[in-house]
Design a protein around this motif. Structure first.
Motif, mmCIF file in Angstrom:
data_model
loop_
_atom_site.group_PDB
_atom_site.id
_atom_site.type_symbol
_atom_site.label_atom_id
_atom_site.label_comp_id
_atom_site.label_asym_id
_atom_site.label_seq_id
_atom_site.Cartn_x
_atom_site.Cartn_y
_atom_site.Cartn_z
ATOM 1 N N GLU A 153 45.539 53.399 40.557
ATOM 2 C CA GLU A 153 46.720 53.143 39.852
ATOM 3 C C GLU A 153 47.041 51.773 40.779
ATOM 4 N N THR A 154 46.715 52.441 42.605
ATOM 5 C CA THR A 154 47.007 51.265 43.399
ATOM 6 C C THR A 154 46.317 49.942 42.902
ATOM 7 N N ALA A 155 45.218 49.967 42.278
ATOM 8 C CA ALA A 155 44.238 48.740 41.981
ATOM 9 C C ALA A 155 45.157 48.296 40.909
ATOM 10 N N ILE A 156 45.191 49.155 39.862
ATOM 11 C CA ILE A 156 46.447 48.272 38.377
ATOM 12 C C ILE A 156 47.230 47.455 39.153
ATOM 13 N N GLU A 157 47.772 48.578 39.868
ATOM 14 C CA GLU A 157 49.608 47.704 40.127
ATOM 15 C C GLU A 157 48.988 46.241 40.941
ATOM 16 N N THR A 158 48.117 46.236 42.111
ATOM 17 C CA THR A 158 47.947 45.154 42.636
ATOM 18 C C THR A 158 47.305 43.486 42.278
ATOM 19 N N VAL A 159 46.549 44.244 40.551
ATOM 20 C CA VAL A 159 45.932 43.202 40.098
ATOM 21 C C VAL A 159 46.787 42.224 39.747
ATOM 22 N N ARG A 160 48.453 43.193 39.166
ATOM 23 C CA ARG A 160 49.213 42.847 38.415
ATOM 24 C C ARG A 160 50.396 41.505 39.741
ATOM 25 N N GLU A 161 50.663 42.309 40.828
ATOM 26 C CA GLU A 161 50.915 41.602 41.786
ATOM 27 C C GLU A 161 50.641 40.682 41.862
ATOM 28 N N ALA A 162 49.598 40.833 42.215
ATOM 29 C CA ALA A 162 48.349 39.303 42.472
ATOM 30 C C ALA A 162 48.258 38.492 41.744
ATOM 31 N N ARG A 163 48.623 38.637 40.153
ATOM 32 C CA ARG A 163 48.440 37.884 39.510
ATOM 33 C C ARG A 163 50.109 36.886 39.257
ATOM 34 N N ILE A 164 51.217 37.505 39.789
ATOM 35 C CA ILE A 164 52.642 37.586 39.340
ATOM 36 C C ILE A 164 52.842 36.687 40.547
ATOM 37 N N GLU A 165 52.461 37.055 41.507
ATOM 38 C CA GLU A 165 52.621 36.800 43.047
ATOM 39 C C GLU A 165 52.120 35.424 43.254
ATOM 40 N N HIS A 166 50.579 35.495 43.445
ATOM 41 C CA HIS A 166 49.558 34.252 43.498
ATOM 42 C C HIS A 166 49.053 33.785 42.445
ATOM 43 N N GLY A 167 49.688 33.959 41.269
ATOM 44 C CA GLY A 167 48.617 33.082 40.174
ATOM 45 C C GLY A 167 46.821 33.774 40.563
ATOM 46 N N ALA A 168 46.825 34.474 40.592
ATOM 47 C CA ALA A 168 45.405 34.705 40.845
ATOM 48 C C ALA A 168 44.201 35.335 40.122
ATOM 49 N N ASP A 169 43.055 34.640 40.407
ATOM 50 C CA ASP A 169 42.272 34.255 39.238
ATOM 51 C C ASP A 169 41.262 35.295 39.335
ATOM 52 N N VAL A 170 41.478 35.892 40.477
ATOM 53 C CA VAL A 170 39.805 36.741 40.912
ATOM 54 C C VAL A 170 40.790 37.401 41.691
ATOM 55 N N VAL A 171 40.470 39.031 41.483
ATOM 56 C CA VAL A 171 41.700 39.769 42.885
ATOM 57 C C VAL A 171 39.904 40.630 43.148
ATOM 58 N N ILE A 172 40.129 40.458 44.855
ATOM 59 C CA ILE A 172 39.587 41.081 45.149
ATOM 60 C C ILE A 172 39.392 42.209 46.134
ATOM 61 N N LEU A 173 39.116 43.590 46.052
ATOM 62 C CA LEU A 173 39.146 45.091 46.044
ATOM 63 C C LEU A 173 38.381 45.608 47.145
ATOM 64 N N PRO A 174 38.383 46.109 49.050
ATOM 65 C CA PRO A 174 38.083 47.101 49.011
ATOM 66 C C PRO A 174 36.528 47.940 48.118
ATOM 67 N N GLU A 175 35.275 47.533 49.568
ATOM 68 C CA GLU A 175 34.430 48.559 49.765
ATOM 69 C C GLU A 175 35.233 49.809 48.843
ATOM 70 N N LEU A 176 33.775 50.713 47.925
ATOM 71 C CA LEU A 176 33.985 51.905 47.214
ATOM 72 C C LEU A 176 35.691 52.463 46.959
#
Length: 543
Positions: free
Chosen positions: A23-46
């Motif tokens: 759920e944190t990953a899903i919310e993070t992608v949503r925020e990155a898209r809205i706040e920063h116009g993300a084309d790619v979102v990268i999350l950490p290892e494992l």
């Protein structure tokens, strides 16, 4: 001009909480898209399991839970953003450390980590198979090469990914902190980028997990190794990196760069982060600790208040006949300065009751450390009683120098669930105390200036039984972290008797350290995960 926005997601997962991390990953992608116009979102290892999951990787249901997590991400993540996230996976009969690529509701690629570290705190060869193939994915005209943590510390995977056509290297990391590690990472990224002539986006985890602590500091370097963007150390957040095409190459634009801080500040933040996450992730209401009026408990108290807030910290002064009046005064003054709950529980009657009970058994013997240890153990009993009654975790306060030579009492001052300064040498305890006071007064100056003492006997000082801490720590660093022999340390200019005394104490006290609470690991070689010596052995200290 064509451009591409990559967002580095510097996050603090909870090991084992796959649904929560998802759920944190899903919310993070949503925020990155809205706040920063993300084309790619990268999350950490494992990230989906948290790092390190250790033997949770052997649980039969792990793969089922991860498939459900990936299916949920495919359903919920926005269709117009690419997500690169780390997770373990069972494939072809083995376990792998993987980076998955999600786009438009489909998992379009999966990379298996090739370089599996098996040194210091790492044990990945116990769990994972070795990947052997690069992964390069194209998105909006850019060819992104995927790597995982240790891959970038070795030449082979980086060059292989470059040769496979990558134009931007992306590495997912769970890189633990130790002193000097942030600078080492940046030097490595500069070197690797220069070797292959490609920019590198390095995304690191944040937060504490048992002994380990992760400092973040996610960064992007240009193809020439120049640092262009760096996320803050010691805080969760999103950091965008804008790439533009120039002369056929993808070039990162300069953005925010975290400012350099002192070694003391970096170390102090590590201790605060490690303690905060251990207490909060474990579900404790707060901590209780013995406040002696000495430097170690004073620093531990300041760290606890900075980590948890004063309302979650309870300190107890437990005086005996040998407790100096200034110790009582300084402990009370620090409690007032920091606004914590504080009480005084004298132990005279407890010690005397034990001594009366033991009088027949002790008849005909001389007073020795037995009676000193009894004082400490009475204090341990009181702290554990308060812990049980109030739901508070006991915070022990012994430093690395003392733990190394066994200058601590089993079932006494070693009682506790966690120790924030377990891996901090005594000389650094003083440096941290002075740094903390330079920010805002938190420790009475007299505590820092007076000679250290356990106060278990009349006029006792640590220097009565140990070399001065400047000398002691210099010997310990060489013996513990440098693996130097006693003779090599003597040859480096140290006194023969001091060296042999110290190394014998270190070797002899392994059994004590095995029974000590865990604590934040901040040196290159902490006791426990890093330094694993047999308790019973016939090794000679001069070897």
């Amino acid at each position: 001009m064509q451009d591409l926005t990559l967002v580095m997601a510097q996050l603090d997962p909870l090991v084992g909480d796959i649904p929560g991390n998802t759920e944190t990953a899903i919310e993070t992608v949503r925020e990155a898209r809205i706040e920063h116009g993300a084309d790619v979102v990268i999350l950490p290892e494992l990230f989906l399991t948290g790092y390190p999951p250790e033997d949770l990787l052997l649980r039969p249901s792990l793969e089922t839970r991860l498939r459900e997590a990936r299916a949920r991400m495919a359903e919920k993540v926005a269709r117009d953003v690419m997500v690169i996230v780390g997770y373990p996976g069972r494939r072809e009969g083995g376990n792998w450390n993987l980076a998955g690529v999600l786009y438009n509701g489909e998992w379009v690629g999966e990379y298996a980590k090739q370089a599996l570290p098996n040194y210091e705190v790492f044990d990945e060869q116990r769990y994972f198979g070795v990947g052997d193939a690069p992964l390069v994915v194209e998105h909006k005209g850019a060819r992104l090469g995927i790597l995982i943590c240790e891959d970038v510390w070795e030449e082979g995977p980086v060059q292989q990914t470059r040769d496979a056509g990558a134009e931007i290297l992306i590495t997912l990391n769970a890189s633990p902190f130790h002193q000097d590690k942030p600078a080492e990472r940046l030097a490595l990224l500069e070197q690797r980028a220069g070797e292959v002539g490609l920019p590198i986006v390095y995304v690191n985890q944040i937060g504490g997990q048992d002994e380990l602590v992760f400092d973040g500091g996610s960064a992007c370097v240009a193809a020439n190794g120049e640092l262009r963007v760096q996320a803050p150390h010691w805080s969760v957040g999103l950091m965008p990196v804008l790439f533009v095409q120039e002369d056929g190459a993808w070039v990162p634009r300069a953005g925010e760069v975290d400012e350099d801080v002192s070694a003391e500040e970096n170390l102090y933040c590590a201790l605060v982060t490690g303690l905060r996450d251990y207490v909060n992730k474990s579900g404790f209401q707060g901590v209780v600790l013995g406040l002696s009026g000495g430097i170690d408990s004073a620093l531990s108290l300041a760290i606890a208040v900075d980590a948890l807030g004063p309302q979650r910290v309870h300190a107890v002064m437990m005086p005996y006949h040998y407790t100096a009046d200034i110790s009582k005064q300084d402990a009370a003054e620090q409690a007032r300065m920091l606004g914590i709950e504080y009480e005084v529980l004298p132990i005279e009657s407890m010690v005397e009751s034990f001594m009366e009970t033991l009088s027949a058994s002790f008849a005909g013997t001389e007073r020795d450390t037995t009676e000193e240890n009894l004082q400490s153990r009475c204090r341990g009993v009181l702290l554990m009683a308060l812990s049980n009654k109030k739901g508070l975790m006991v915070l022990s306060t012994g430093n690395k120098s003392e733990m190394a030579v066994g200058y601590a009492t089993l079932y006494g001052d070693m009682v506790g669930g966690y120790n924030a300064i377990k891996d901090v040498y005594k000389t650094w305890v003083y440096r941290l105390a002075r740094w903390r006071n330079s920010q805002e007064p938190a420790i009475p100056e007299r505590v820092i200036e007076r000679p250290p003492s356990a106060e278990l006997a009349p006029d006792q000082q640590d220097s009565d039984s140990l070399p001065d801490y400047d000398v002691l720590d210099a010997i310990l660093v060489r013996y513990i972290e440098g693996d130097m022999s006693a003779e090599a340390i003597i040859a480096a200019g140290f006194n023969h008797d001091d060296v042999y005394k110290v190394v014998r104490l270190v070797d002899r006290c392994e059994y004590k350290r095995r029974q000590a609470p865990v604590g934040v690991r901040v040196t290159r070689r902490g006791f426990g995960r890093d330094r694993r010596y047999p308790i019973v052995n016939g090794w000679q200290p001069g070897d």
